[in-house]
Design an enzyme around this catalytic site. Structure first.
Site, PDB file in Angstrom:
ATOM      1  N   MET A 241       0.863  -1.182   0.000  1.00  0.00           N
ATOM      2  CA  MET A 241       0.000   0.000   0.000  1.00  0.00           C
ATOM      3  C   MET A 241       0.896   1.229   0.000  1.00  0.00           C
ATOM      4  O   MET A 241       1.834   1.342   0.788  1.00  0.00           O
ATOM      5  CB  MET A 241      -0.966   0.007   1.171  1.00  0.00           C
TER       6      MET A 241
ATOM      7  N   ARG B 296      -3.643  -2.656  10.816  1.00  0.00           N
ATOM      8  CA  ARG B 296      -3.396  -2.126  12.161  1.00  0.00           C
ATOM      9  C   ARG B 296      -3.552  -3.205  13.231  1.00  0.00           C
ATOM     10  O   ARG B 296      -2.793  -3.234  14.196  1.00  0.00           O
ATOM     11  CB  ARG B 296      -4.320  -0.934  12.424  1.00  0.00           C
TER      12      ARG B 296
ATOM     13  N   TYR C 189       4.660   2.852  12.298  1.00  0.00           N
ATOM     14  CA  TYR C 189       3.968   2.747  11.010  1.00  0.00           C
ATOM     15  C   TYR C 189       2.509   2.317  11.171  1.00  0.00           C
ATOM     16  O   TYR C 189       2.065   1.947  12.247  1.00  0.00           O
ATOM     17  CB  TYR C 189       4.722   1.867  10.020  1.00  0.00           C
ATOM     18  N   GLU C 190       1.779   2.428  10.076  1.00  0.00           N
ATOM     19  CA  GLU C 190       0.313   2.252  10.060  1.00  0.00           C
ATOM     20  C   GLU C 190      -0.383   3.271  10.969  1.00  0.00           C
ATOM     21  O   GLU C 190      -1.429   2.992  11.550  1.00  0.00           O
ATOM     22  CB  GLU C 190      -0.085   0.827  10.466  1.00  0.00           C
ATOM     23  N   GLY C 191       0.183   4.447  11.067  1.00  0.00           N
ATOM     24  CA  GLY C 191      -0.353   5.490  11.936  1.00  0.00           C
ATOM     25  C   GLY C 191       0.309   5.399  13.293  1.00  0.00           C
ATOM     26  O   GLY C 191       0.160   4.400  13.997  1.00  0.00           O
TER      27      GLY C 191
END
Length: 596
Positions: free
Chosen positions: A162, A295, A439-441
């Site tokens: 992604m 997540r 990562y992933e927010g």
């Protein structure tokens, strides 16, 4: 040398006992997956983790990925391990049988993900991102795109990524500049640059399918103008075979503090051919289908590294001799006692153990909700499960990675000076675990998502999916013999959570900064109460089994000790968290910017 054995006994306890009656019921789609079959899958996954992936963990970290003349190569042994992984059907484990998947429950998939993360976190990113990509394509792409890409991705012959982050913007995706220009044949030409793309290029699969966020020429500003496109590394011929190279190129790989065997790429899209996934300007919602799946998986990554670090620390503490026990020698036959006799070493080991078992239970609860959301035939259960996954996804991502990182650092501390050098491999756990918090927010973003979006959503409906079962359990078990003290502690912690929720709701409505200032403390408070609830349920089962004499291996007795440690040594943190939340924003926001 790193050590790891999959904690199969605890995993079986969660699947077959703790969550056997959790209110979500059984699903016809999973009827064929009997306990014996699930156990067999977990046992085979444990062998794969131990025999194939673990031996490559330290060597992969030392060698890292290489980028030369635009070509990315993974460390020695990774290609062979991936081929074995794919041929064994592990890429297809939880995917839809319609596209060649095995359709196993997400609960089983998450346990396998944990084993992979414990044995070799870098390796796990390659198939893990592909699984997330198939989720987004299945949910939002047209039938033609699904038929073109899903079979090979589910099989693992093609992998996925992604592509969100750009050099000038990370979390604030409204600022992205990558553009997509429509073509007469219905395709689009994608142009732009992306960074920090995990598995953006490598030598494990014959094609890489990128999910790319970009803007159409008529796109409104901000996040409302983002669309999602599928962009393959190699174009695909009409017969499904690999065609010419697309306008996608890796222009470099990052040199990181950890996760070195996972290629983190800078990607250039230069008039690359892509196809729209979903509706125009609805790309962020489509991408979040993938991101939410990822997540939860990132939370499991934190758990996996923490579990491996705990096992390494236990092995060392039993072997390393240093000093004598405070109550007198425990091993007079040795020059000194093993350090596991010392209270502070026990404190670290028990903290790691409680974190690991508590986080595993929490991840399984959310995985059960994911299965119910997708497969339950009862609309009411599906809605409740959807609410719970929405509420708990940021908690799982942030709390499990925070605690996994803490566990990795406690393992280094247990080893002392030997933990700080590379020989034993525990310093790698500390380095690898760090990225999962970012990562992933970032975990701060997860906390903001929790208090800013999830708490007020639908008039607080999401919260009820968690509050109601906890309140019901407390009321039902207040008078259960032997559980009075534990239920009293759970009730007080739950009361602190309710008060914190009310405080944030009241202050946050008037001043968003108040909610933001409380967000990280609130997320941890919610997560600790969730673990306390699951541990109380675990202790009740363990107590019954022990009382009935059904504990030949001592598992249930050990579970009760772990739960007691959590309640006495970790759960009291909720009082301090509540105090911090009630204190408000002033002490962090009043400092003039120029004074920093």
């Amino acid at each position: 040398m790193q050590v790891y054995e999959a904690p199969l006994r605890d995993m079986r306890f969660l699947i077959h006992e703790l969550f056997a009656k959790d209110g979500f019921g059984t699903f016809p789609a999973h009827a064929e997956f009997t306990p014996d079959l699930i156990d067999a899958v977990l046992e085979e996954a444990a062998k794969l983790a131990h025999d194939v992936l673990l031996p490559l963990n330290m060597s992969g970290d030392e060698e890292g990925c290489t980028w030369e003349n635009g070509v990315v190569r993974t460390p020695k042994g990774f290609k062979q391990a991936y081929d074995q992984f794919r041929e064994g059907g592990w890429c297809a484990l939880a995917n839809d049988p319609k596209w060649g998947g095995q359709g196993l429950p997400e609960t089983v998939n998450k346990l396998v993900e944990e084993m992979i993360s414990s044995a070799n976190l870098s390796f796990g990113l390659y198939p893990g991102l592909t699984h997330g990509g198939t989720t987004a394509i299945k949910a939002h792409a047209s039938p033609d795109i699904q038929e073109r890409f899903l079979p090979k991705m589910v099989e693992g012959t093609w992998s996925g990524t992604m592509c969100l982050t750009e050099p000038h913007c990370g979390t604030d995706l409204g600022m992205l500049r990558t553009k997509a220009v429509p073509q007469e044949d219905g395709s689009f030409k994608i142009t732009g640059n992306k960074i920090f793309i995990s598995a953006g290029d490598h030598d494990l699969t014959e094609n890489i399918i990128h999910l790319v966020l970009a803007r159409l020429p008529d796109a409104p500003k901000g996040v409302k103008g983002i669309s999602l496109f599928v962009v393959p590394k190699f174009l695909i011929k009409e017969d499904g075979s690999i065609g010419p190279r697309n306008g996608v190129q890796c222009t470099g790989i990052e040199h990181k503090m950890g996760l070195k065997a996972s290629a983190t790429c800078q990607m250039s899209f230069d008039d690359a051919t892509g196809w729209l996934v979903g509706e125009p300007h609805q790309g962020l919602a489509a991408m979040f289908t993938m991101m939410n799946t990822e997540r939860v998986s990132v939370g499991v990554q934190g758990l996996g590294v923490g579990a491996a670090a705990y096992q390494a620390a236990v092995a060392y503490a039993k072997d390393r001799i240093q000093g004598r026990a405070l109550t007198g020698p425990k091993r007079p036959d040795l020059a000194a006692d093993p350090i596991i006799v010392h209270p502070d070493v026990r404190r670290m080991l028990m903290t790691m153990r409680a974190y690991t078992e508590g986080c595993r239970a929490l991840s399984m609860w959310v995985a059960r909700a994911l299965d119910a959301e997708r497969h339950s035939e009862d609309p009411e259960i599906r809605q409740r499960a959807e609410d719970m996954t929405a509420l708990m996804t940021p908690v799982v991502k942030a709390l499990l990675t925070d605690l996994g990182h803490e566990a990795a650092h406690l393992a280094v501390q247990t080893y002392g000076g030997h933990g700080y050098i590379r020989e034993h491999g525990v310093e790698q756990y500390a380095r690898d675990a760090r990225i999962a918090m970012i990562y992933e927010g970032t975990n701060g973003v997860q906390a903001l998502d929790l208090v800013g979006r999830k708490l007020p959503a639908h008039g607080g409906r999401y919260l009820r999916s968690f509050f109601h079962p906890v309140a019901e359990y407390i009321e039902k078990n207040k008078s259960t013999p032997g559980m009075e003290k534990m239920i009293d502690a759970l009730e007080k912690a739950f009361g602190a959570l309710q008060l914190a929720t009310a405080t944030i709701a009241q202050k946050g409505m008037a001043d968003p900064e108040e909610a933001g200032a409380a967000s990280s403390d609130y997320l941890r408070l919610l997560g600790l109460v969730a673990i306390a609830y699951l541990f109380a349920r675990s202790a009740k089962i363990a107590g019954i089994k022990t009382m009935m004499g059904q504990d030949p291996d001592g598992f249930y007795a050990a579970k009760m000790v772990t739960v007691r440690f959590f309640y006495e040594r970790i759960l009291p943190q909720v009082a301090g968290l509540l105090t911090a939340i009630k204190a408000g924003k002033a002490s962090m926001m009043d400092m003039p910017e120029e004074a920093f």
